[in-house]
Design an enzyme around this catalytic site. Structure first.
Site, PDB file in Angstrom:
ATOM      1  N   HIS A   1       0.277  -0.985   0.298  1.00  0.00           N
ATOM      2  CA  HIS A   1      -0.111   0.355  -0.075  1.00  0.00           C
ATOM      3  C   HIS A   1       0.979   1.360   0.066  1.00  0.00           C
ATOM      4  O   HIS A   1       0.669   2.087  -1.115  1.00  0.00           O
ATOM      5  CB  HIS A   1      -0.986  -0.346   1.164  1.00  0.00           C
ATOM      6  CG  HIS A   1      -1.948  -0.728   1.691  1.00  0.00           C
ATOM      7  ND1 HIS A   1      -3.017  -0.745   0.796  1.00  0.00           N
ATOM      8  CD2 HIS A   1      -1.548  -2.507   2.179  1.00  0.00           C
ATOM      9  CE1 HIS A   1      -3.434  -1.918   1.388  1.00  0.00           C
ATOM     10  NE2 HIS A   1      -2.443  -2.786   1.945  1.00  0.00           N
TER      11      HIS A   1
HETATM   12  C1  BDR Z   1      -2.752   0.991   5.215  1.00  0.00           C
HETATM   13  O1  BDR Z   1      -2.786   0.953   6.805  1.00  0.00           O
HETATM   14  C2  BDR Z   1      -1.626   0.399   7.208  1.00  0.00           C
HETATM   15  O2  BDR Z   1      -1.709  -0.711   8.178  1.00  0.00           O
HETATM   16  C3  BDR Z   1      -0.655   0.388   6.352  1.00  0.00           C
HETATM   17  O3  BDR Z   1       0.382   0.268   7.192  1.00  0.00           O
HETATM   18  C4  BDR Z   1      -1.152   1.326   5.425  1.00  0.00           C
HETATM   19  O4  BDR Z   1      -0.387   2.651   5.212  1.00  0.00           O
HETATM   20  C5  BDR Z   1      -3.345   0.017   4.408  1.00  0.00           C
HETATM   21  O5  BDR Z   1      -4.581   0.282   4.483  1.00  0.00           O
END
Ligand code: BDR
Ligand code: CA
Length: 316
Positions: free
Chosen positions: A244
């Site tokens: 992500h």
């Molecule tokens: C986001 O949520 C966090 O757990 C990850 O680091 C990322 O920024 C994904 O939904």
């Protein structure tokens, strides 16, 4: 390279945050000038410690780390994401402590000072956690906030539902009031949400490449990813990880990597099932000055190759 983009990473490391920061440091297109930390995947003290250690791992303890918000603007968070990222946020891997101390300034002060020291419109801010710090900047230093060139935020979801609840993506859910304030402001925000991050999966052969060729940094990044890999297998049934935060950094590093459409986005701030939902008006392209560039197009193979090759470069 002369025209490096001045970059601030606002982060809650977090496994994919660590990967994103390492990607930025391996990218000559950007000049990472400040890291601000925020509560999120784990508690603030831990995200801050992790940020310091990740920079140290890359040999870049010179990048200042300023401590940001310890919690959301309004309602306490019912849970964090230690089950995904490990209790200490780094997938159970103990990174070497950094010799550097944190910057004495609060994150919003450090960010405001950096923005005032640059020409308006030149600095990219890449928040890859809850938007608490940016909402505070808007409230406390609005003049500095108007100087931001781009905000490239990993968070939200226009059409893919949520990952932490059926409706909400984690970073939006972790501070919906802040997300609403930022996404409905005139800040030039690009929302890199689940629409483009869920299809962008780093698989084991890619991880093996930087484990093998990426020197100590690449091997450590691969080790940190193991817990994330296990969580992805359990949650999504895939043998790979959604990178992500690294995808958002890729868009910050190479603007235009992702296809985007201008949309009006508001965030659910009630305490019910829709809390943290990024309600995106898909009916029409928006012409409002508060519209958000919602990422809706991605070449996932190219994005993964970009990340893998940059992490391999640590071994060169
Ligand atoms: C986001 O949520 C966090 O757990 C990850 O680091 C990322 O920024 C994904 O939904
Ligand atoms: Ca994150």
């Amino acid at each position: 390279m002369t025209d490096r983009i001045p970059l601030v990473s606002d982060t809650d490391p977090g496994i994919d945050d660590a990967l994103a920061v390492l990607l930025a440091l391996a990218s000559p297109e950007v000049d990472l000038q400040l890291v601000t930390t925020v509560h999120g995947n784990v508690e603030l003290a831990q995200t801050t410690e992790n940020a310091l250690r990740v920079l140290h791992l890359a040999g870049r303890s010179d990048v200042p780390v300023a401590v940001g918000a310890a919690g959301p603007l309004v309602h306490p968070l019912p849970e964090r994401a230690g089950h995904v990222h490990g209790a200490a946020g780094m997938g159970g891997v103990e990174l070497e402590p950094s010799p550097a101390a944190v910057d004495p300034r609060p994150a919003v002060v450090a960010l405001a000072e950096l923005l005032m020291a640059h020409e308006p419109g030149t600095v990219t801010v890449a928040p890859i956690g809850p938007l608490t710090n940016l909402a505070l900047l808007l409230a406390v230093f609005p003049e500095a906030a108007t100087r931001i060139g781009r905000v490239v935020w990993m968070g939200g979801s226009a059409a893919r539902g949520g990952n932490v609840t059926p409706a909400a993506e984690f970073n939006a859910w972790a501070d919906p009031e802040a997300a609403h304030a930022v996404l409905t402001s005139p800040l030039p925000v690009t929302m890199v949400g689940l629409d483009v991050t869920l299809p962008t999966v780093l698989t084991e052969p890619g991880i093996e490449r930087f484990r093998t060729h990426g020197g100590r940094v690449g091997a450590t990044a691969a080790a940190v990813l193991q817990q994330y890999l296990d969580a992805a297998r359990d949650s999504y049934g895939i043998s790979g990880v959604c990178v992500h935060d690294a995808l958002a950094l890729t868009e910050a590093i190479v603007p235009g990597t992702l296809g985007t459409t201008r949309r009006d986005v508001v965030v659910g701030t009630t305490l019910g099932a829709a809390r943290g939902q990024t309600l995106t008006d898909l009916r029409a392209v928006s012409t409002a000055d508060t519209a958000v560039e919602v990422a809706d197009g991605v070449d996932s193979d190219a994005a993964v190759e970009f990340l893998v090759s940059r992490l391999e470069s640590y071994g060169a």
